[in-house]
Design a protein around this motif. Sequence first.
Motif, PDB file in Angstrom:
ATOM      1  N   ASP A 111       0.837  -1.236   0.064  1.00 14.58           N
ATOM      2  CA  ASP A 111       0.179  -0.146  -0.133  1.00 14.58           C
ATOM      3  C   ASP A 111       0.719   1.150  -0.055  1.00 14.58           C
ATOM      4  N   GLY A 112       0.850   1.796  -1.121  1.00 11.82           N
ATOM      5  CA  GLY A 112       1.937   3.099  -1.165  1.00 11.82           C
ATOM      6  C   GLY A 112       1.788   3.701  -2.591  1.00 11.82           C
ATOM      7  N   ILE A 113       2.630   4.527  -2.848  1.00 11.59           N
ATOM      8  CA  ILE A 113       2.551   5.448  -4.241  1.00 11.59           C
ATOM      9  C   ILE A 113       4.001   5.409  -4.773  1.00 11.59           C
ATOM     10  N   MET A 114       3.917   6.093  -5.930  1.00 14.20           N
ATOM     11  CA  MET A 114       5.240   6.416  -6.568  1.00 14.20           C
ATOM     12  C   MET A 114       5.609   7.834  -6.528  1.00 14.20           C
ATOM     13  N   SER A 115       6.774   8.429  -5.793  1.00 17.12           N
ATOM     14  CA  SER A 115       6.843   9.786  -5.707  1.00 17.12           C
ATOM     15  C   SER A 115       7.189  10.408  -6.976  1.00 17.12           C
ATOM     16  N   ALA A 116       6.478  11.634  -7.069  1.00 13.36           N
ATOM     17  CA  ALA A 116       7.005  12.439  -8.244  1.00 13.36           C
ATOM     18  C   ALA A 116       7.878  13.733  -7.528  1.00 13.36           C
ATOM     19  N   ILE A 117       8.370  13.553  -6.295  1.00 11.13           N
ATOM     20  CA  ILE A 117       9.274  14.353  -5.704  1.00 11.13           C
ATOM     21  C   ILE A 117      10.721  13.750  -5.868  1.00 11.13           C
TER      22      ILE A 117
END
Length: 147
Positions: A111-117
């Motif tokens: 459960d997570g995301i890919m960072s765009a930072i």
Amino acid sequence: MLTKKEAAEAVRQAKIRTGVTWAQLAETVGRPLAWTTAALLGQHPMGEQEAERAAALLELGEDAVLAFRSQPYRGGLDTPVPVDPTIYRLYEVVQVYGPTIKELIHEQCGDGIMSAINFKLDVERVPHPKGDRIVITLDGKYLPYEW
């Protein structure tokens, strides 16, 4: 002082006037191609020397340097659904494949995301017998949700 948007338009016009390429700008600034392009289009703040080098190569003044250095409002488009054909096709890709990408991230990483930072982008033209292909690599750090 120029706004980020006005500076981006000045960059586009200066590129035509001077014949400078995005690759030449990236080399002069000392940063990756995609980052430099995004910065000069108003999506990242540049350091003082980076901004001065870019402005000098493009034959732009101090107003452009200040705009390049200012903090941006990231991610804004002029319309909710992009109308430029190239940008719209990317929007379409996310509409069609966004849920798939999300499912695969969750299955492979949790459960997570890919960072765009913490992120890298590459765009490459690849020869192909049936017509050249465009390969876009989105390389973002995985960030787990923490509850």
